[in-house]
Design a protein around this motif. Structure first.
Motif, short mmCIF file in Angstrom:
data_model
loop_
_atom_site.label_atom_id
_atom_site.label_comp_id
_atom_site.label_asym_id
_atom_site.label_seq_id
_atom_site.Cartn_x
_atom_site.Cartn_y
_atom_site.Cartn_z
N MET A 79 0.64 -1.09 0.03
CA MET A 79 0.12 0.05 -0.07
C MET A 79 0.89 1.31 -0.02
N GLY A 80 0.53 2.18 -0.81
CA GLY A 80 1.43 3.71 -0.63
C GLY A 80 0.76 4.46 0.23
N ASN A 81 1.13 3.96 1.49
CA ASN A 81 0.65 5.01 2.44
C ASN A 81 1.78 5.87 3.11
N GLY A 82 2.60 6.21 2.31
CA GLY A 82 3.98 6.84 2.79
C GLY A 82 3.67 8.39 2.57
N MET A 100 -15.68 20.25 -10.66
CA MET A 100 -16.00 19.30 -11.54
C MET A 100 -17.48 18.93 -11.64
N MET A 150 -5.33 14.57 -15.65
CA MET A 150 -5.66 14.81 -14.24
C MET A 150 -6.95 14.04 -13.80
N PHE A 151 -8.11 14.17 -14.54
CA PHE A 151 -9.37 13.94 -13.96
C PHE A 151 -9.91 12.60 -14.52
N ASP A 156 0.24 4.18 -7.75
CA ASP A 156 0.85 5.47 -7.37
C ASP A 156 1.55 6.08 -8.30
N LYS A 162 -5.38 3.37 -15.94
CA LYS A 162 -5.94 2.95 -14.51
C LYS A 162 -5.19 1.52 -14.35
N ILE A 200 -6.30 18.25 -18.59
CA ILE A 200 -7.43 17.87 -17.70
C ILE A 200 -7.74 16.32 -17.93
N PHE A 228 -4.14 21.83 -22.96
CA PHE A 228 -5.08 21.81 -21.69
C PHE A 228 -6.02 20.74 -21.66
N ALA A 229 -6.52 20.46 -22.86
CA ALA A 229 -7.45 19.24 -22.87
C ALA A 229 -6.89 18.02 -22.56
N PHE A 235 -15.16 24.86 -25.17
CA PHE A 235 -15.08 24.12 -23.56
C PHE A 235 -13.75 24.31 -22.68
N GLY A 236 -12.56 24.37 -23.75
CA GLY A 236 -11.18 24.68 -23.04
C GLY A 236 -11.13 26.16 -22.12
N MET A 278 10.06 3.26 5.13
CA MET A 278 9.48 3.46 3.84
C MET A 278 8.63 2.63 3.41
N ASN A 279 7.20 2.75 3.17
CA ASN A 279 6.20 1.88 2.45
C ASN A 279 6.61 1.70 1.12
N GLN A 280 6.08 0.65 0.66
CA GLN A 280 6.29 0.48 -1.05
C GLN A 280 5.50 1.47 -1.79
N VAL A 281 5.77 1.88 -2.73
CA VAL A 281 5.01 2.64 -3.79
C VAL A 281 4.39 1.85 -4.85
N THR A 282 3.17 1.52 -4.71
CA THR A 282 2.73 0.57 -5.85
C THR A 282 2.64 1.12 -7.24
N LEU A 332 -9.21 17.31 -6.66
CA LEU A 332 -8.44 17.60 -7.95
C LEU A 332 -7.40 16.38 -8.27
N LEU A 342 -13.89 22.09 -28.69
CA LEU A 342 -12.93 22.30 -27.75
C LEU A 342 -12.27 23.77 -27.28
N THR A 384 -10.62 12.76 -7.86
CA THR A 384 -11.99 12.70 -8.32
C THR A 384 -12.04 11.82 -9.52
N LEU A 433 -5.02 25.07 -26.18
CA LEU A 433 -6.42 24.41 -25.74
C LEU A 433 -6.40 22.98 -25.89
N TYR A 434 -5.61 22.31 -26.91
CA TYR A 434 -5.25 21.12 -27.04
C TYR A 434 -4.49 20.45 -25.87
N LYS A 469 -8.34 10.05 -16.09
CA LYS A 469 -7.42 8.88 -15.75
C LYS A 469 -7.62 7.94 -16.58
#
Lengths: 259, 85
Positions: free
Chosen positions: A1-4, A36, B79-80, B8, B85, B76, B72-73, A201-202, B1-5, A21, A198, A24, B69-70, B82
């Motif tokens: 687990m990455g609880n560091g 969001m 970040m959001f 992460d 996975k 985004i 920026f897209a 939107f952007g 130090m715990n392991q980073v998966t 951020l 775009l 989410t 803006l491309y 993802k």
């Protein structure tokens, strides 16, 4: 687990906007992230799940306000005597109609009458959507599901009018300078709705994210001065983008059908 | 130090990638600056055509902004949404 260090920092910033951020996704929403799209309600019809999000609510509010405005102005126009001076509301409506008429006339020339209704509707809708951030709503145009249909409508208008006016030349123009440029011309046609949607939107999304970060991260200090940023991100940028999407729609259509 | 998966590591690299993607904002800044400078020069030469120059400048700047803006897209999405996975 990455609880560091990472886990500790997550816990530390759990109440701020930074947590949303970083964390989410559509199913783990906190109430703190105001920038969001948030899930308000979901219900099932058969196998499909329908989500009611903040976008739907804000869109409904914007549309209802526009409808009420249109109905009231329509009623006023019909009941006002021509000899009397017009009231405040009629003056505002006249300013809007005149501005849109002049804008469309200047770009499209003789074809203006066919498109002035669509351009006027688009302008008022996008403008009201963009400045709805002032009233505490999340701007509906900061959702790609709202701006992509606007781009697709423009794309359909361009293709339909191009086919209607240019007939076969509309398709042979794709091979125009030399035949092997056909793929690039085709990509150019389909890039129009993408770049239109775009862009809107952007711009709106960047303003929304920045305002959300300022209100979330700097919460103790964000007392009165964010109003200056609201003037820039909501009013200035919103007006410019509403103007730009109308202008580009008109320019793209005029490019195909001529003056 | 715990392991980073691995997850992460992916999150951290997504954040770094979002930051790198926003370097795309440099180009539109330069381009818009050129457009605004040329428009200011044009207004100085011909003040009567100010409204035409302004609308042309805004249109050109909006088109120049698209590449930024491309970027920026992409930031985004990293970040959001993802995607990794």
């Amino acid at each position: 687990m990455g609880n560091g260090i990472v886990g500790a920092s997550f816990h530390f910033m759990n109440t701020s906007a930074f947590a949303t951020l970083l964390e989410t996704t559509s199913d783990e929403q906190e109430s703190s992230g105001s920038f969001m799209i948030q899930l308000l309600k979901e219900f099932k019809i058969g196998n499909t799940t329908l989500h009611i999000t903040t976008t739907h609510v804000c869109l409904a509010i914007v549309t209802i306000v526009l409808m009420i405005f249109a109905l009231v102005v329509n009623h006023k126009v019909k009941t006002t005597n021509e000899d009397e001076p017009p009231g405040v509301l009629l003056n505002i409506a006249e300013i809007i109609v005149e501005a849109v008429d002049n804008m469309v006339q200047g770009i499209m020339g003789t074809n203006a009458n066919k498109f002035v209704n669509y351009i006027g509707t688009l302008f008022m809708f996008v403008l009201l959507c963009n400045i709805s951030g002032l009233f505490g709503l999340r701007p509906p145009t900061a959702d790609y599901g709202i701006t992509l249909p606007l781009g697709v409508i423009t794309f359909c208008l361009i293709q339909y009018n191009g086919m209607k006016v240019n007939k076969v030349n509309h398709f042979t123009d794709l091979f125009k300078p030399i035949w092997f440029l056909f793929p690039i011309n085709l990509i150019g046609e389909f890039a129009v709705p993408l770049s239109l949607s775009l862009r809107l939107f952007g711009n709106v999304m960047s303003g929304t994210v920045l305002m959300g970060l300022i209100y979330g991260l700097l919460r103790p200090f964000s007392v009165a001065w964010p109003s200056v940023l609201h003037i820039y991100f909501d009013i200035f940028s919103g007006c410019i983008q509403a103007y730009v999407i109308c202008m580009l729609t008109m320019v793209y259509i005029t490019d195909k059908i001529g003056d | 130090m715990n392991q980073v998966t691995g997850q992460d590591f992916i999150n951290a690299m997504s954040a770094v990638g979002a930051g790198i993607a926003m370097i795309a904002g440099v180009g539109p800044g330069i381009g818009q600056g050129y457009a605004a400078g040329a428009a200011a020069a044009a207004v100085g030469r011909n003040p009567g055509a100010k409204s035409d120059i302004t609308s042309t400048m805004l249109l050109g700047q909006a088109v120049a902004e698209t590449t930024g803006l491309y970027g920026f897209a992409v930031a985004i999405i990293l970040m959001f949404v993802k995607p990794f996975k």
